[in-house]
Design an enzyme around this catalytic site. Sequence first.
Site, PDB file in Angstrom:
ATOM      1  N   SER A  50      39.504  37.183  34.801  1.00  0.00           N
ATOM      2  CA  SER A  50      39.134  38.132  33.711  1.00  0.00           C
ATOM      3  C   SER A  50      39.175  37.471  32.442  1.00  0.00           C
ATOM      4  O   SER A  50      39.311  36.196  32.256  1.00  0.00           O
ATOM      5  CB  SER A  50      40.226  39.130  33.565  1.00  0.00           C
ATOM      6  OG  SER A  50      41.473  38.569  33.219  1.00  0.00           O
ATOM      7  N   ASP A  85      35.224  38.295  35.977  1.00  0.00           N
ATOM      8  CA  ASP A  85      35.559  39.729  36.267  1.00  0.00           C
ATOM      9  C   ASP A  85      35.440  40.374  34.856  1.00  0.00           C
ATOM     10  O   ASP A  85      35.997  39.886  33.854  1.00  0.00           O
ATOM     11  CB  ASP A  85      36.918  39.804  36.821  1.00  0.00           C
ATOM     12  CG  ASP A  85      37.385  41.286  37.217  1.00  0.00           C
ATOM     13  OD1 ASP A  85      36.649  41.903  37.789  1.00  0.00           O
ATOM     14  OD2 ASP A  85      38.495  41.614  37.179  1.00  0.00           O
ATOM     15  N   GLU A 136      28.385  47.351  36.312  1.00  0.00           N
ATOM     16  CA  GLU A 136      29.299  48.508  36.578  1.00  0.00           C
ATOM     17  C   GLU A 136      28.679  49.827  36.027  1.00  0.00           C
ATOM     18  O   GLU A 136      28.010  49.893  34.755  1.00  0.00           O
ATOM     19  CB  GLU A 136      30.655  48.303  35.913  1.00  0.00           C
ATOM     20  CG  GLU A 136      31.355  49.579  35.919  1.00  0.00           C
ATOM     21  CD  GLU A 136      33.073  49.088  35.562  1.00  0.00           C
ATOM     22  OE1 GLU A 136      33.615  48.034  35.612  1.00  0.00           O
ATOM     23  OE2 GLU A 136      33.702  50.187  35.188  1.00  0.00           O
ATOM     24  N   HIS A 178      42.473  50.794  37.988  1.00  0.00           N
ATOM     25  CA  HIS A 178      43.299  49.295  37.945  1.00  0.00           C
ATOM     26  C   HIS A 178      44.782  49.480  37.911  1.00  0.00           C
ATOM     27  O   HIS A 178      45.344  50.666  37.386  1.00  0.00           O
ATOM     28  CB  HIS A 178      42.759  48.456  36.846  1.00  0.00           C
ATOM     29  CG  HIS A 178      41.285  48.118  36.777  1.00  0.00           C
ATOM     30  ND1 HIS A 178      40.573  48.265  35.981  1.00  0.00           N
ATOM     31  CD2 HIS A 178      40.708  47.304  37.709  1.00  0.00           C
ATOM     32  CE1 HIS A 178      39.124  47.720  36.439  1.00  0.00           C
ATOM     33  NE2 HIS A 178      39.425  47.217  37.157  1.00  0.00           N
ATOM     34  N   ASN A 231      44.073  42.352  42.163  1.00  0.00           N
ATOM     35  CA  ASN A 231      44.983  41.605  41.312  1.00  0.00           C
ATOM     36  C   ASN A 231      46.327  42.111  41.408  1.00  0.00           C
ATOM     37  O   ASN A 231      47.515  41.157  41.565  1.00  0.00           O
ATOM     38  CB  ASN A 231      44.275  41.808  39.697  1.00  0.00           C
ATOM     39  CG  ASN A 231      44.969  40.830  38.791  1.00  0.00           C
ATOM     40  OD1 ASN A 231      45.705  39.764  39.365  1.00  0.00           O
ATOM     41  ND2 ASN A 231      44.946  41.184  37.624  1.00  0.00           N
ATOM     42  N   THR A 232      46.559  43.431  40.956  1.00  0.00           N
ATOM     43  CA  THR A 232      47.949  43.873  40.722  1.00  0.00           C
ATOM     44  C   THR A 232      48.941  43.571  42.099  1.00  0.00           C
ATOM     45  O   THR A 232      50.122  43.140  41.882  1.00  0.00           O
ATOM     46  CB  THR A 232      48.029  45.154  40.498  1.00  0.00           C
ATOM     47  OG1 THR A 232      47.259  45.608  39.318  1.00  0.00           O
ATOM     48  CG2 THR A 232      49.398  45.794  40.466  1.00  0.00           C
TER      49      THR A 232
HETATM   50  P1  13P Z   1      43.914  45.775  40.744  1.00  0.00           P
HETATM   51  O1  13P Z   1      44.637  45.046  39.723  1.00  0.00           O
HETATM   52  O2  13P Z   1      44.322  47.309  40.570  1.00  0.00           O
HETATM   53  O3  13P Z   1      44.166  45.255  42.156  1.00  0.00           O
HETATM   54  O4  13P Z   1      42.417  45.792  40.152  1.00  0.00           O
HETATM   55  C1  13P Z   1      41.769  44.458  40.287  1.00  0.00           C
HETATM   56  C2  13P Z   1      40.327  44.505  39.651  1.00  0.00           C
HETATM   57  O5  13P Z   1      39.851  45.695  40.061  1.00  0.00           O
HETATM   58  C3  13P Z   1      39.757  43.464  39.362  1.00  0.00           C
HETATM   59  O6  13P Z   1      38.819  43.981  38.483  1.00  0.00           O
END
Ligand code: 13P
Length: 287
Positions: A50, A85, A136, A178, A231-232
Amino acid sequence: MSFVNGNEIFTAARKGHYAVGAFNTNNLEWTRAILKAAQEKKTPVLIQVSMGAAKYMGDYKLVKTLVEEEARVMGITVPVIMHLDHGNYEAAKECIEAGYNSVMFDGHDLPFEENLVKTKEIVALAHAKNISVEAEVGSIGGEEDGIIGAGELADVEEAKQIAALGVDYLACGIGNIHGKYPANWKGLNFDRLKELADVIDTPLVLHGGSGIPQEQVVKAIKMGVSKVNINTECQLSFAAATRKYVEAGKDLEGKGYDPRKLLAPGTDAITDTVKEIIDWLGTPSVD
Ligand code: 13P
């Protein structure tokens, strides 16, 4: 080691009704953990950064060099896609200059006409250098690196127009958000996903992949989602394993405070999480 753009990989995924994971890197440990998981599963992988994480680490060039050099040193043989990203216009241009394999231009918060014009420009710049582009439409809910989306559903007409610009994959809001999903989350909107997938052949991207029940992810993949962003989930596994290490007092034993020891359980936990997610996505092995 092979760094490639995402065109063939995600087109094949859409046709084959499976997905390829797009995992965010946040530092050296994340990078290694993701590469290790993909190599062990023998699957292609997309590593994305990101704008905020790139700033945290240094800049876009540093991140690309880190990923490439780690892949070289680790003897990674599976295809790797280095991706930006949620880039704004400037970041997308910078990463095209820096030679990323793939960039996301996220113009969802711009007036639609401006999103169209800028996406078209980024597609032309990127494709001239054989770089893939993700666009997007319809905001993804939640907050990521200061980018806040309300989580509305993508408009099908707008999505068709953006897809017609020749973008290589398309992120569409279908109720996904997210970060952690709230207890009252309504789930993915499969009606809207069907409407989108019926008229758009472009591989679709599911952002906010962490915390969605497995059966919903699998259903979305069968319907046309080919790239799932995570990511999370990795952040949570890293934090839980690190907490366990510290709470067990391991950092106080011998040289347990050495970062190479202290960060190891969290790093291994990311690898395990990435491998588990690759299984969910049904990504076939490249062998
Ligand atoms: P999460 O952190 O919810 O998994 O989302 C990741 C994401 O969409 C990165 O663009």
